[in-house]
Write a protein that holds these residues in place. Structure first.
Motif, PDB file in Angstrom:
ATOM      1  N   LYS A  32      40.550  33.194  57.400  1.00  0.00           N
ATOM      2  CA  LYS A  32      39.662  34.339  57.223  1.00  0.00           C
ATOM      3  C   LYS A  32      38.883  34.207  55.903  1.00  0.00           C
ATOM      4  CE  LYS A  32      39.913  39.249  56.050  1.00  0.00           C
ATOM      5  NZ  LYS A  32      39.730  39.077  54.605  1.00  0.00           N
ATOM      6  N   GLU A  33      39.575  33.886  54.827  1.00  0.00           N
ATOM      7  CA  GLU A  33      38.888  33.753  53.539  1.00  0.00           C
ATOM      8  C   GLU A  33      37.843  32.636  53.578  1.00  0.00           C
ATOM      9  OE1 GLU A  33      39.017  35.696  50.978  1.00  0.00           O
ATOM     10  OE2 GLU A  33      40.686  36.961  51.639  1.00  0.00           O
ATOM     11  N   LEU A  34      38.220  31.495  54.181  1.00  0.00           N
ATOM     12  CA  LEU A  34      37.302  30.354  54.184  1.00  0.00           C
ATOM     13  C   LEU A  34      36.089  30.623  55.073  1.00  0.00           C
ATOM     14  CD1 LEU A  34      39.998  27.524  54.254  1.00  0.00           C
ATOM     15  CD2 LEU A  34      38.640  28.301  52.287  1.00  0.00           C
ATOM     16  N   GLU A  36      34.881  33.580  55.738  1.00  0.00           N
ATOM     17  CA  GLU A  36      34.066  34.573  55.017  1.00  0.00           C
ATOM     18  C   GLU A  36      33.198  33.890  53.967  1.00  0.00           C
ATOM     19  OE1 GLU A  36      36.735  38.646  55.420  1.00  0.00           O
ATOM     20  OE2 GLU A  36      36.541  37.706  53.461  1.00  0.00           O
ATOM     21  N   ASN A  37      33.772  32.901  53.291  1.00  0.00           N
ATOM     22  CA  ASN A  37      32.965  32.167  52.307  1.00  0.00           C
ATOM     23  C   ASN A  37      31.780  31.483  52.989  1.00  0.00           C
ATOM     24  OD1 ASN A  37      34.466  32.855  50.109  1.00  0.00           O
ATOM     25  ND2 ASN A  37      35.627  30.933  50.012  1.00  0.00           N
ATOM     26  N   ALA A  38      32.030  30.912  54.168  1.00  0.00           N
ATOM     27  CA  ALA A  38      30.951  30.233  54.893  1.00  0.00           C
ATOM     28  C   ALA A  38      29.870  31.233  55.308  1.00  0.00           C
ATOM     29  CB  ALA A  38      31.521  29.512  56.116  1.00  0.00           C
ATOM     30  N   SER A  82      30.275  33.710  42.486  1.00  0.00           N
ATOM     31  CA  SER A  82      28.822  33.797  42.344  1.00  0.00           C
ATOM     32  C   SER A  82      28.334  35.125  42.915  1.00  0.00           C
ATOM     33  CB  SER A  82      28.179  32.647  43.117  1.00  0.00           C
ATOM     34  OG  SER A  82      28.607  32.706  44.474  1.00  0.00           O
ATOM     35  N   LYS A  83      29.299  36.001  43.297  1.00  0.00           N
ATOM     36  CA  LYS A  83      28.909  37.134  44.134  1.00  0.00           C
ATOM     37  C   LYS A  83      28.825  38.471  43.411  1.00  0.00           C
ATOM     38  CE  LYS A  83      30.855  34.445  47.827  1.00  0.00           C
ATOM     39  NZ  LYS A  83      31.910  34.270  48.826  1.00  0.00           N
ATOM     40  N   LEU A  84      29.071  38.477  42.127  1.00  0.00           N
ATOM     41  CA  LEU A  84      28.938  39.735  41.386  1.00  0.00           C
ATOM     42  C   LEU A  84      27.924  39.531  40.257  1.00  0.00           C
ATOM     43  CD1 LEU A  84      32.552  41.203  40.906  1.00  0.00           C
ATOM     44  CD2 LEU A  84      30.733  42.074  42.371  1.00  0.00           C
ATOM     45  N   LEU A  95      31.060  39.410  51.574  1.00  0.00           N
ATOM     46  CA  LEU A  95      32.439  39.579  52.017  1.00  0.00           C
ATOM     47  C   LEU A  95      33.398  39.285  50.860  1.00  0.00           C
ATOM     48  CD1 LEU A  95      32.002  37.960  55.535  1.00  0.00           C
ATOM     49  CD2 LEU A  95      32.436  40.374  55.056  1.00  0.00           C
ATOM     50  N   GLY A  96      33.062  38.290  50.044  1.00  0.00           N
ATOM     51  CA  GLY A  96      33.896  37.975  48.882  1.00  0.00           C
ATOM     52  C   GLY A  96      33.330  38.633  47.634  1.00  0.00           C
ATOM     53  N   PHE A  97      34.199  38.799  46.614  1.00  0.00           N
ATOM     54  CA  PHE A  97      33.691  39.306  45.336  1.00  0.00           C
ATOM     55  C   PHE A  97      34.670  39.075  44.195  1.00  0.00           C
ATOM     56  CE2 PHE A  97      35.680  42.748  47.723  1.00  0.00           C
ATOM     57  CZ  PHE A  97      36.623  43.229  46.827  1.00  0.00           C
ATOM     58  N   GLU A 100      38.971  34.815  44.052  1.00  0.00           N
ATOM     59  CA  GLU A 100      40.416  34.556  44.106  1.00  0.00           C
ATOM     60  C   GLU A 100      40.834  33.675  45.261  1.00  0.00           C
ATOM     61  OE1 GLU A 100      42.816  38.093  44.086  1.00  0.00           O
ATOM     62  OE2 GLU A 100      42.968  37.870  41.924  1.00  0.00           O
ATOM     63  N   ALA A 101      40.026  33.638  46.315  1.00  0.00           N
ATOM     64  CA  ALA A 101      40.501  33.006  47.537  1.00  0.00           C
ATOM     65  C   ALA A 101      40.756  31.507  47.347  1.00  0.00           C
ATOM     66  CB  ALA A 101      39.514  33.253  48.670  1.00  0.00           C
ATOM     67  N   LEU A 102      39.759  30.775  46.864  1.00  0.00           N
ATOM     68  CA  LEU A 102      39.933  29.319  46.764  1.00  0.00           C
ATOM     69  C   LEU A 102      41.091  28.940  45.831  1.00  0.00           C
ATOM     70  CD1 LEU A 102      36.290  27.853  46.868  1.00  0.00           C
ATOM     71  CD2 LEU A 102      37.911  28.243  48.725  1.00  0.00           C
TER      72      LEU A 102
HETATM   73 MG   LIG Z   1      35.703  34.148  49.181  1.00  0.00          MG
END
Ligand SMILES: [Mg+2]
Ligand SMILES: Nc1ncnc2c1ncn2[C@@H]1O[C@H](COP(=O)(O)OP(=O)(O)OP(=O)(O)O)[C@@H](O)[C@H]1O
Length: 615
Positions: A32-34, A36-38, A82-84, A95-97, A100-102
């Motif tokens: 799910k995290e990966l 979402e990153n895509a 890169s999202k904030l 979706l990410g912010f 932390e996921a990677l």
């Molecule tokens: Mg992410």
């Protein structure tokens, strides 16, 4: 003696593993995290490969924006995102912010990332093992990013123990991916597990995409089933900056669990009690308590009105004003379902036709209407629907479907003047069978109406309309009727006296443990007063004292409607039958009774011909 207390900062590998404990629960959460990153990277195609349910191998490949080697090295560090851009947690559009996921995934696995930014002439890759970062090296890769996760949780054996069988894990992965795919019909999604495609969803074609709704419905039906596509109404409503879109299944397309309810907030799949409660509220009038509708609803909320940073897996949200959201959902669903009028889902007739099959011994497969009934694109396990679906619906349908024409109570009436069936969706009444079912002829087939269920529904709707307009019209009883309900029951009814009068039921206490009924709602006609008052007393006991009847008005109207006189077992004249059909056509929600069972079944001629092997 306790060990000396040493306060220290934990090494970053350990910090990441602790974070991973929250973020990465199982292979599905990593995927799910990966994915979402895509999606955040603007990918058009996302492909996921699993081995052993993701335990030994996960690869996620996208054709999105990609990363330069220095970006890549940062991306796997904790709190790098890169999202904030404006440090503004109240304005999250991706979706990410958290950044932390990677690092979390990399800290508990053998992790490789390879990436090439669009327009760059070379790709780079980076390896991390159990959190230890290697050097970026040149690699061969097309534009986009590929993340490989091997031996997930090898660094945290305790977590490994909780993993289920590969099949279970891969079905969790598929579920997580499907939810994301529902919100992004423009992106192609593919999931392969042990060389088998579990999901293969092409991106919607551009002409459909231009008409956003159709592309979305196409994607939804590929995932939720073709029946959903053919039996859902479009939702589009606004309220104070919030917008709700998506599709809601007709009440007769119901399921034994709520797991076919997909809810999204700003493109993010969520499991939210508030939203689920609002959906339940909107349908409660049409469904028995143990049946659930199918819906896919997309809420677009102003970013400052919703907090997405409340759950480690980001599957829950908080709304600043829950009332607006609830009101929007309930209102939008009710309006859309009302606009669907008397429509009942085609699954009803599919189930009816299915029920005929064992009797005929004819085994050719009956095609499901509205598509091939399969999940060609969605890769849903084949046991999932439509068989189980047809069977569930059949519980309701089986007794209705065994028509015995010529049985003692069958009565055939030829209409006096020929009315053109083509003018009426529910056709022209031709007969009443078993003093319970009206058989009508339409220009394309046959309609069978359960007269009691239909009548009950009509009365229910009329009560509601009167209540909203100038109050329920009452009719005085020639002889007031005394009903014994026990002391508690009598007390409860007395407390609600004024509220019940508004609903058309005038009663007052009568001695010990009884009430006397003086007036009843006129639309109910003759009714079983004893049964009604006792049921109401029971219902009030269940409700407790704090709710006003207005809040439970649906249920109370339902109870009232349930005790009307046109039960099954009453002979109707042709005029009465036709009048009932015309009222059904004109009344919203008349395609189902209060419990989500259909009030009528329509069999198309083509289906009937198939039944006899004529087609
Ligand atoms: Mg992410
Ligand atoms: N597939 C990808 N394509 C392009 N850039 C990516 C990709 N995956 C990650 N990145 C970059 O790496 C950064 C870190 O990703 P990571 O998933 O760890 O954090 P995030 O997405 O920013 O936040 P969250 O922890 O909430 O997911 C992202 O902000 C993004 O810039």
């Amino acid at each position: 003696m306790s060990a000396p207390r040493i306060l220290r900062r934990l090494p970053s590998t350990l910090v990441n593993r602790i974070a991973a404990g929250e973020v990465v629960e199982r292979p599905a959460s990593a995927v799910k995290e990966l994915v979402e990153n895509a999606i955040d990277a603007g990918a058009r195609r996302i492909a996921v490969t699993l081995k052993e349910g993701g335990r030994s191998f996960i690869a996620v490949v996208d054709d999105g924006a990609g990363m330069a080697p220095d970006e890549m090295a940062l991306a796997v560090e904790r709190h790098c995102t890169s999202k904030l851009p404006d440090d503004d947690l109240t304005d999250i559009r991706t979706l990410g912010f958290r950044g932390e996921a990677l690092p979390s995934i990399a800290s508990v696995s053998r992790f490789t990332i390879a990436s090439r930014p669009a327009g760059a002439d070379s790709a780079w890759s980076l390896e991390i093992e159990g959190g230890a970062k290697g050097e970026a090296r040149p690699a061969a890769h097309p534009a986009g990013t590929r993340v490989e996760v091997r031996d997930l949780f090898f660094a945290t054996p305790a977590r490994l123990k909780f993993l289920k069988e590969p099949r279970t894990e891969s079905s969790h992965v598929a579920d997580a991916m499907r939810r994301l795919a529902m919100a992004h019909p423009a992106i192609a999604f593919r999931l392969e597990s042990e060389e088998r495609a579990l999901i293969d969803l092409p991106s919607a074609n551009p002409s459909l995409l231009a008409k956003g709704d159709e592309a979305r419905l196409e994607r939804l039906s590929a995932i939720m089933g073709r029946e959903f596509g053919g039996n859902a109404v479009a939702i589009d409503a606004n309220r104070e900056g919030f917008r709700l879109t998506g599709f809601a299944g007709l009440p007769t397309l119901n399921r034994p669990t709520g797991q076919h309810q997909y809810l999204f907030v700003n493109g993010r799949p969520v499991r939210d009690k508030l939203l689920a409660g609002a959906v339940r509220g909107a349908y409660q009038d049409f469904l028995a308590r143990d049946r659930h509708p199918m819906v896919a609803l997309f809420l677009d909320a102003p970013t400052e009105m919703v907090d997405v940073n409340v759950h480690p897996a980001k599957t829950e949200v908080r709304f600043r004003d829950a009332g607006i959201v609830r009101g929007l959902i309930v209102g939008a669903l009710r309006n859309a379902l009302a606009a669907a009028g008397h429509r009942a889902s085609t699954t009803v007739s599919d189930a009816a036709l299915g029920a005929f099959r064992p009797h005929t011994g004819y085994t050719a497969p009956l095609p499901m209407r509205g598509g091939n009934g399969g999940f060609a694109g969605g890769g849903m396990p084949s046991s999932f629907v439509p068989r189980g679906l047809a069977e569930t619906a059949m519980q309701f349908m089986a007794p209705h479907a065994t028509l015995e024409v010529g049985a003692p109570s069958a009565r055939v009436e030829m209409p006096s003047g020929e009315i053109a069936a083509g003018n009426f969706p529910l056709g022209v009444a031709r007969a009443q069978l078993h003093e319970t079912y009206i058989v009508a002829q339409t220009d394309q087939g046959v309609v069978i109406v359960d007269q009691h269920a239909a009548h009950e529904r009509l009365v229910h709707e009329r009560l509601k309309t009167q209540l909203q307009a100038d109050g329920v019209k009452r009719q005085a009883l020639l002889l007031p009727e005394v009903v014994e309900v026990g002391e508690d029951g009598a007390r409860r009814l007395a407390v609600r006296q004024a509220e019940l009068a508004e609903l058309g039921l005038v009663l007052e206490p009568f001695g010990l443990g009884a009430v006397v009924v003086r007036e009843t709602p006129a639309v109910l006609g003759e009714l079983d007063i004893q049964g009604l008052v006792r049921d109401l007393a029971d219902e009030l006991a269940e409700m407790g004292d704090h709710l006003s009847l207005k809040e439970k008005v649906e249920e109370v109207c339902g109870t009232l409607a349930c005790h009307t006189s046109v039960r099954s077992g009453r002979r109707l004249t042709v005029e009465e039958m036709n009048a009932l059909l015309r009222q059904m056509e004109a009344t919203p929600h008349s395609g189902q009774c209060n419990h989500g069972r259909p009030t009528y079944v329509e069999l198309k001629l083509a289906d009937i011909e198939r039944l006899f092997g004529r087609r």
